[in-house]
Design an enzyme around this catalytic site. Structure first.
Site, mmCIF file in Angstrom:
data_model
loop_
_atom_site.group_PDB
_atom_site.id
_atom_site.type_symbol
_atom_site.label_atom_id
_atom_site.label_comp_id
_atom_site.label_asym_id
_atom_site.label_seq_id
_atom_site.Cartn_x
_atom_site.Cartn_y
_atom_site.Cartn_z
ATOM 1 N N THR A 28 0.842 -1.198 0.000
ATOM 2 C CA THR A 28 0.000 0.000 0.000
ATOM 3 C C THR A 28 0.876 1.247 0.000
ATOM 4 O O THR A 28 1.969 1.231 0.584
ATOM 5 C CB THR A 28 -0.894 -0.029 1.258
ATOM 6 O OG1 THR A 28 -1.712 -1.213 1.199
ATOM 7 C CG2 THR A 28 -1.787 1.200 1.337
ATOM 8 N N SER A 30 2.054 5.132 -2.220
ATOM 9 C CA SER A 30 2.326 5.673 -3.562
ATOM 10 C C SER A 30 3.527 5.016 -4.232
ATOM 11 O O SER A 30 3.582 4.955 -5.461
ATOM 12 C CB SER A 30 2.548 7.183 -3.450
ATOM 13 O OG SER A 30 3.674 7.445 -2.613
ATOM 14 N N ALA A 85 7.436 1.941 2.771
ATOM 15 C CA ALA A 85 7.751 2.167 4.181
ATOM 16 C C ALA A 85 7.769 3.661 4.446
ATOM 17 O O ALA A 85 8.002 4.468 3.542
ATOM 18 C CB ALA A 85 9.102 1.566 4.548
ATOM 19 N N LYS A 95 6.169 1.492 9.326
ATOM 20 C CA LYS A 95 5.108 1.542 8.307
ATOM 21 C C LYS A 95 3.802 1.953 8.962
ATOM 22 O O LYS A 95 3.714 2.008 10.183
ATOM 23 C CB LYS A 95 4.942 0.150 7.664
ATOM 24 C CG LYS A 95 6.066 -0.184 6.674
ATOM 25 C CD LYS A 95 5.909 -1.559 6.055
ATOM 26 C CE LYS A 95 4.618 -1.755 5.341
ATOM 27 N NZ LYS A 95 4.331 -0.722 4.326
ATOM 28 N N GLY A 96 2.815 2.257 8.118
ATOM 29 C CA GLY A 96 1.518 2.601 8.681
ATOM 30 C C GLY A 96 1.057 3.995 8.336
ATOM 31 O O GLY A 96 0.007 4.447 8.776
ATOM 32 N N GLY A 97 1.849 4.671 7.481
ATOM 33 C CA GLY A 97 1.433 6.004 7.042
ATOM 34 C C GLY A 97 0.043 5.973 6.410
ATOM 35 O O GLY A 97 -0.733 6.903 6.526
ATOM 36 N N GLU A 104 -0.776 -5.423 6.012
ATOM 37 C CA GLU A 104 0.547 -5.401 5.361
ATOM 38 C C GLU A 104 1.506 -6.327 6.111
ATOM 39 O O GLU A 104 2.230 -7.107 5.520
ATOM 40 C CB GLU A 104 1.132 -3.988 5.362
ATOM 41 C CG GLU A 104 0.492 -3.030 4.383
ATOM 42 C CD GLU A 104 1.011 -1.618 4.558
ATOM 43 O OE1 GLU A 104 1.396 -1.247 5.683
ATOM 44 O OE2 GLU A 104 1.031 -0.887 3.555
ATOM 45 N N LYS A 122 13.192 8.265 2.851
ATOM 46 C CA LYS A 122 12.761 7.282 3.862
ATOM 47 C C LYS A 122 13.944 6.720 4.644
ATOM 48 O O LYS A 122 13.763 6.065 5.658
ATOM 49 C CB LYS A 122 12.017 6.126 3.187
ATOM 50 C CG LYS A 122 10.858 6.539 2.297
ATOM 51 C CD LYS A 122 9.768 7.236 3.109
ATOM 52 C CE LYS A 122 8.570 7.635 2.283
ATOM 53 N NZ LYS A 122 7.870 6.547 1.620
HETATM 54 O O1 DER Z 1 1.187 2.813 4.931
HETATM 55 C C1 DER Z 1 2.205 2.223 4.594
HETATM 56 O O2 DER Z 1 2.769 1.367 5.291
HETATM 57 C C2 DER Z 1 2.827 2.617 3.293
HETATM 58 O O3 DER Z 1 3.570 1.566 2.764
HETATM 59 C C3 DER Z 1 3.703 3.797 3.584
HETATM 60 O O4 DER Z 1 4.544 3.445 4.646
HETATM 61 C C4 DER Z 1 4.554 4.219 2.406
HETATM 62 O O5 DER Z 1 3.778 5.009 1.596
HETATM 63 P P1 DER Z 1 4.458 5.907 0.447
HETATM 64 O O6 DER Z 1 5.175 4.916 -0.464
HETATM 65 O O7 DER Z 1 3.289 6.568 -0.226
HETATM 66 O O8 DER Z 1 5.391 6.856 1.113
#
Ligand code: DER
Length: 224
Positions: A28, A30, A85, A95-97, A104, A122
């Site tokens: 999950t 972008s 991540a 993770k968890g944004g 996940e 990151k």
């Molecule tokens: O929610 C999540 O764990 C996503 O993987 C997040 O950590 C990374 O999202 P991004 O690729 O949009 O920065």
């Protein structure tokens, strides 16, 4: 966050690892979205794979990409998982944004090979971002006080375009917990996992096998 080119390079680099007959965990966010779209193009060109989504969002994206999907509880093994991540340090992740970290973590951990896709923003020496914690709604106060006792500063995640809190795909709430520098992620992960009412936290300790860090020009692959 990082540039689209960096995210695309990371996602497409990981998607290149997908081969015929694989069951692939679809992450999950972008960056993972670029991997999903690349896998979709490969399926269009004849690749035979099945995807296991990690969220409502990744399932929708996989459907648009016309990747054949299979439910997590219908598969015995997951050959490869590709996921993003919020932060990477010493092979451990936050993770968890996207508030999808419960499913996940199931998929990413179950996979024979878990490949993280990220951009340079990151990367860190030490994990120091806030840790998303998915909690049973009734337990948000008790979890908040346990987090404070562990030296954290808990904040209930409020939604942008909805009054009130973010509600996860599982119907739970998310508490973002600021701990500052996390020198011992394994110990903190244990503390959070042992807290009653915590459904899942965003510390992925020793789970990833590989990190593909995309830059505007090219990708660096770190074997862990
Ligand atoms: O929610 C999540 O764990 C996503 O993987 C997040 O950590 C990374 O999202 P991004 O690729 O949009 O920065």
């Amino acid at each position: 966050g990082g540039s689209d080119a960096a995210k695309r390079n990371a996602g497409e680099s990981a998607a290149d690892l997908v081969t015929d007959g694989m069951v692939v965990g679809l992450g999950t966010g972008s960056t993972a979205a670029y991997a999903i779209r690349a896998i979709g193009r490969a399926v269009d060109a004849g690749l035979d794979v099945h995807g296991v989504p990690t969220s409502f969002a990744s399932r929708e994206l996989a459907r648009e990409a016309e990747i054949p999907l299979v439910a997590l509880d219908d598969v015995e093994t997951i050959d490869l998982a590709i996921d993003g991540a919020d932060q990477v340090a010493d092979g451990h992740l936050i993770k968890g944004g996207g508030a999808a970290h419960a499913r996940e973590k199931i998929v990413d951990t179950a996979a024979d090979r878990f490949v993280v896709v990220a951009d340079p923003s990151k990367e860190a020496e030490t994990l120091d971002r806030s840790v998303p914690v998915e909690v049973l709604p009734a337990a948000r106060q008790t979890v908040a006080s346990a987090v404070r006792s562990a030296g954290g500063d808990p904040t209930l995640r409020t939604a942008e375009r909805k009054d009130g809190p973010v509600v996860t795909d599982n119907g739970n709430l998310v508490v973002d917990c600021e701990f500052g520098l996390i020198d011992t992620p394994a110990a903190l992960a244990r503390t959070l996992s042992e807290t009653p009412g915590v459904v899942e936290h965003g510390l992925f300790v020793g789970v990833a096998d590989e990190v593909h860090v995309g830059r505007d020009e090219g990708v660096t692959v770190h074997e862990l």
